[in-house]
Scaffold this motif. Structure first.
Motif, PDB file in Angstrom:
ATOM      1  N   SER A 130       0.804  -1.217   0.000  1.00  0.00           N
ATOM      2  CA  SER A 130       0.000   0.000   0.000  1.00  0.00           C
ATOM      3  C   SER A 130       0.836   1.266   0.000  1.00  0.00           C
ATOM      4  N   LEU A 140      -0.560   6.251   2.187  1.00  0.00           N
ATOM      5  CA  LEU A 140      -0.972   4.876   1.943  1.00  0.00           C
ATOM      6  C   LEU A 140      -2.162   4.854   0.984  1.00  0.00           C
ATOM      7  N   PRO A 153      -5.084   2.273  -0.320  1.00  0.00           N
ATOM      8  CA  PRO A 153      -5.680   0.940  -0.140  1.00  0.00           C
ATOM      9  C   PRO A 153      -5.514   0.102  -1.401  1.00  0.00           C
ATOM     10  N   ALA A 211       2.062  -1.670   9.009  1.00  0.00           N
ATOM     11  CA  ALA A 211       1.023  -0.782   8.502  1.00  0.00           C
ATOM     12  C   ALA A 211      -0.332  -1.472   8.559  1.00  0.00           C
ATOM     13  N   ASP A 212      -1.356  -0.683   8.844  1.00  0.00           N
ATOM     14  CA  ASP A 212      -2.750  -1.109   8.781  1.00  0.00           C
ATOM     15  C   ASP A 212      -3.501  -0.144   7.876  1.00  0.00           C
ATOM     16  N   ILE A 213      -4.310  -0.675   6.998  1.00  0.00           N
ATOM     17  CA  ILE A 213      -5.108   0.153   6.098  1.00  0.00           C
ATOM     18  C   ILE A 213      -6.529  -0.389   6.099  1.00  0.00           C
ATOM     19  N   ALA A 219     -11.279   6.211   5.434  1.00  0.00           N
ATOM     20  CA  ALA A 219     -10.023   5.467   5.397  1.00  0.00           C
ATOM     21  C   ALA A 219      -9.296   5.673   6.711  1.00  0.00           C
ATOM     22  N   THR A 241      -5.800   4.700   8.385  1.00  0.00           N
ATOM     23  CA  THR A 241      -4.489   4.147   8.074  1.00  0.00           C
ATOM     24  C   THR A 241      -3.511   4.449   9.209  1.00  0.00           C
ATOM     25  N   TRP A 265       0.878   3.523  10.353  1.00  0.00           N
ATOM     26  CA  TRP A 265       2.128   2.858  10.034  1.00  0.00           C
ATOM     27  C   TRP A 265       3.214   3.365  10.964  1.00  0.00           C
ATOM     28  N   GLN A 323      -0.814   8.083  12.193  1.00  0.00           N
ATOM     29  CA  GLN A 323      -2.184   7.601  12.062  1.00  0.00           C
ATOM     30  C   GLN A 323      -3.002   8.685  11.374  1.00  0.00           C
TER      31      GLN A 323
END
Length: 887
Positions: free
Chosen positions: A214, A253, A255, A411-413, A440, A442, A444, A463
């Motif tokens: 991402s 980021l 998606p 990372a989270d998306i 969204a 996100t 990381w 964030q």
């Protein structure tokens, strides 16, 4: 220091890929000499038909594809609505009678097997051409040459598939659109194993992808100055859309949606500022999802299991169900997917293996209501979640595929969206409204282990939560008139909550005896924040746009487009603090002290309310039904961008105030013009498609992503000028039934043409420096399908890519002006994928190999000096099996 593959193995890889690519080129251009393989055809043969497309062109293309017959019809009938749905086992003639009931049209399958459609009262038709997957190649011009040529064209055994695209906001056959577009159907995506942005970039000319997962971004036609993932969140040069939602508008980021149950992907090369607005400086990538179909029940299940050499396993699970609720009127479509992608990078510092694992899951649900032939309403809800365990990058000094970061680049998306599309046929035009709400979320983190490491822990976390409202209202004229037009209004309103923290681990703080730091707000790793930046950002864009085509004759037309965009991007700093100096003082004086927090002042930065006008003009000539020639000038732009926390303290570095790089409060917008000559042609009765485009793009002043050297703070600036020029070639051939060939070639030269001493100092650029894109690329594929007794099909497939060498950044160190230790030329590399498949009815089985030659050449070297683990390779050899069922 670095590991490179042996010369012998590298030569083998280059030879294998080169032989395949050369063979594809030879086969494509000589496909006309291939023997025509005879197929059994005729009006008595029955086939399984499922047709619910809204327009005649789309419905006929589906019938052609499902029954395997060539197609001939007048192009001005393509947008005819009122086509009746067909489902069942029919002959072509029977299916045509059902499809055309109530319409002033007739259709039949000729003795040679060609599907023909004409007006009920017409004796002859002009402007006839193929749509969908076949092209008989008969037009008014061909008829003038004589019936013998027409008969030869009709008897062509097979032709190259063609898609209907909506890149111009109206449905048109791909070969008739005077733009550089590559379109890949959902079936082709599945057949070629395209699962990621990187996979997609390897299938089209003129496009490269840098970064991981991402964090990836596309570079089109050489317009890129660095392959770094470091970014303050500026607008990207290439927009990525899911239907009408711009995914690249959220943050650094993007998606990375799973391309399952996708109608097609359209890759538009060159600026798209007229119809798509800001953020399409050099192109756009559009994922078009399948919509609910009230014509019948559909379902599919697909499983992909694989194993990577020296790494983890792969599991991908996908499913779809389409349920008619009211026949021909109301339907629901549900899609779900889950993937678990094992990593192949180890980290001995943390004692972990396969750290770059990735998991993702999501669902998409659609409801479509078509109460009559004039009105439709479609509601789609999407949820997508991706979790990245670490970057697929390593530090050669630590060993091959060995990372050294002290915390993972995690990372989270998460993306949630709801879209409503209303469409109404006014008779003289089609009116549509697309409204999208999206959120969204996100996050990381990164170990900045090149700044005072290992003595100091510079851990960074971010964030971002972004809420978006997007509206696109447009009115599209009926095609085939003297003047065809599109007008529309666009509105984007985004509000983002940003939280940036710089922190150290709790164990480090305890060992140093440092106290007074609040517990980190970073989502992943515990610790204490010694800098915290809280911001609210707003992104506003409103635009009116239009594009019109005046058809002087049936073969000559002039297109003009204009978009007036009003935009503003603002950045408001809220409560935060920066105790970096106090923290460093404590570290270098032995620790054992409490840190005093220094509040950061509130600040408001903005681009200001700006208006930008972008234009387009294109002269289009269709000398025959087999060729579209065009000359195009099109403009794209990116909005300006405020630099946030990096520009505080007067833009000076808190780590080293003597650093000469002064970060501006905001970067100005940039724009460019693309001048292009193109030809889209069909040869040998549709068995060979040959498209070529030549372009010249002057760019400047360039908006570029930069990094302040002393503290690795990313920011956006404006510098110098550059030019990119090149040629793109696309060849598609079907010499005989069952054999499909393709070859893409890109030749380009992109470099800096002007930079003054100040710009050179802050950026590291020099006159004549190449931009971060290869001069040469080649991609090719070959597939052969056998039809066996009993209806079974078996195929073998190969795909090869060559990507030339390119620099990862400008050559000098920003702020210093001496050669940069982070500057490298990413070496050229090759990739070879193989697959073999079997299908019977609703079932399919595929065995595949990705990177079968196990090429471990570097394919990316991150230009950012913020991390030592910045070398990446192709995913090592991966062998797997795909099993699918479709009703």
């Amino acid at each position: 220091m670095s590991r490179t593959p042996g010369q012998d193995m590298g030569a083998v890889r280059r030879l294998a890929c080169g032989v395949l690519l050369a063979g594809l080129a030879l086969a494509a251009v000589s496909s006309g000499t291939a023997a025509a393989q005879t197929r059994t055809s005729g009006s008595a043969a029955r086939c399984d038909v499922k047709i619910a497309e809204p327009t005649l062109g789309q419905a006929l293309a589906a019938l052609s594809r499902q029954c395997g017959a060539p197609l001939l019809y007048p192009y001005d009938l393509a947008m005819t609505r009122g086509v009746s749905p067909v489902r069942g086992r029919y002959t072509v003639d029977e299916a045509l009678r059902v499809m055309l009931q109530g319409l002033p049209l007739t259709g039949e399958q000729t003795a040679s097997g060609t599907i023909t459609v004409s007006r009920s009262d017409s004796i002859g038709e002009r402007n006839m051409y193929r749509a969908g997957s076949w092209m008989a190649g008969v037009s008014a011009l061909a008829m003038a040459f004589g019936a013998a040529q027409a008969q030869a064209a009709e008897e062509a055994p097979t032709t190259v598939d063609e898609l209907i695209v909506t890149a111009t906001k109206r449905a048109e056959p791909l070969q008739k659109v005077p733009l550089s577009i590559s379109a890949i159907s959902g079936e082709q995506l599945s057949d070629r194993g395209v699962e990621s942005f990187a996979d997609l970039a390897r299938t089209v000319p003129g496009v490269v992808q840098t970064g991981n997962a991402s964090f990836a971004k596309f570079a089109v036609r050489g317009i890129s100055t660095s392959n770094t993932t470091s970014s303050p969140g500026e607008q990207k040069a290439v927009a990525v859309y899911m239907d009408d939602l711009p995914l690249t508008s959220f943050s650094i980021l993007t998606p990375e949606i799973r391309p399952y149950d996708i109608s097609r992907v359209e890759v538009l090369r060159g600026p798209q500022g007229t119809l798509f607005g800001s953020g399409t400086l050099t192109g756009a990538v559009r994922f078009i999802t399948n919509k609910p179909d009230a014509g019948g029940f559909d379902a599919s299940v697909d499983v992909d299991l694989g194993d990577t050499q020296g790494g983890g396993g792969r599991g991908r699970y996908n499913g779809m169900i389409n349920l008619p609720i009211v026949e021909d009127e109301l339907a629901v479509r549900l899609v779900g997917y889950y993937r678990d992608e094992g990593g192949y990078i180890s980290n001995d510092v943390r004692g972990e293996k396969n750290v770059d694992n990735a998991r993702g899951w999501g669902a998409r649900g659609g409801l479509r209501w078509t109460p009559n032939d004039l009105f439709s309403a479609t509601l789609t809800a999407t949820y997508d979640k991706n979790e990245i365990g670490d970057a697929s990058a390593f530090d050669p000094a630590a060993g091959f595929r060995k990372a050294t970061s002290r915390i993972p680049f995690e990372a989270d998306i998460e993306l949630t969206s709801v879209n409503a599309v209303l469409a109404y046929d006014l008779g003289w035009a089609d009116l549509s409204s697309s409204t999208t709400f999206a959120r969204a979320d996100t996050a990381w983190q990164l170990d900045v282990d090149t700044v005072l490491a290992p003595l100091v822990q510079f851990y960074f976390g971010e964030q971002i939560v972004t809420d978006s409202f997007v509206e696109d209202l447009r009115l599209v004229s009926k095609g085939g008139e003297r003047f065809d037009w599109v007008v529309g209004a666009f509105y984007l309103d985004q509000k983002s909550d940003f939280l940036d923290v710089t922190f150290a681990s709790q164990s480090y703080l305890s060992a140093m005896g440092i106290s007074g730091l609040p517990a980190t707000l970073n989502r992943f790793s515990p610790g204490g924040d010694y800098a915290r930046d809280v911001r609210k950002r707003k992104n506003y864009e409103a635009a009116l746009y239009g594009e019109g085509t005046y058809n002087f004759t049936d073969t000559l037309s002039l297109t003009g487009g204009l978009r007036i965009t009003n935009y503003e991007y603002s950045d408001r700093a809220l409560d935060g603090y920066n105790a970096t100096t106090n923290f460093l003082t404590a570290v270098f004086t032995g620790g054992n002290q409490a840190i005093e927090l220094t509040p950061t002042p509130a600040a408001y930065l903005t681009t200001g309310r700006k208006t930008k006008t972008t234009g387009k003009v294109s002269l289009n000539w269709r000398p025959t039904s087999e060729a579209t020639l065009y000359a195009l000038a099109s403009q794209g732009f990116r909005r300006g961008h405020p630099n946030g926390g990096s520009s505080l303290n007067g833009g000076k570095s808190a780590v080293d105030p003597s650093d000469p790089t002064i970060v501006p409060a905001a970067a100005e917008a940039d724009s460019l013009w693309n001048y292009e000559l193109g030809a889209k042609t069909s040869w040998l009765n549709g068995r060979l498609i040959a498209n070529v485009a030549a372009y010249y793009i002057p760019w400047g002043p360039m908006q570029v992503s930069l990094v302040r050297q002393s503290d690795s703070a990313p920011f956006v600036g404006n510098i110098g000028k550059a030019v990119s020029q090149g040629v793109e070639v696309e060849l598609r051939a079907r010499p005989t039934y069952g054999l499909d060939l393709g070859l893409n070639l890109t030749l380009q030269d992109a470099k800096v043409t002007s930079v003054n001493p100040t710009e050179a100092l802050i950026s590291g650029a020099v006159d004549g420096a190449r931009l971060a894109s290869p001069n040469f690329q080649a991609q090719g594929f070959a597939r052969y399908t056998w039809e066996l007794a009993g209806g079974d099909e078996v195929y073998v497939q190969a795909a090869a890519q060559h990507v030339g060498s390119y620099p990862n950044s400008f050559p000098n160190t920003p702020g210093v002006g001496t050669p940069s230790p982070n500057f490298f030329k990413v070496p050229s590399y090759e990739n070879l994928d193989l697959a073999a498949g079997w299908s019977r009815g609703d079932l399919k089985l595929v065995v595949y190999g990705e990177n079968v030659l196990n090429n471990d050449t570097y394919v990316g070297i991150n230009a950012s000096g913020s991390a030592t683990s910045r070398y990446s390779i192709l995913r090592p050899r991966t062998l797997g099996v795909r099993v699918g069922w479709k009703y």
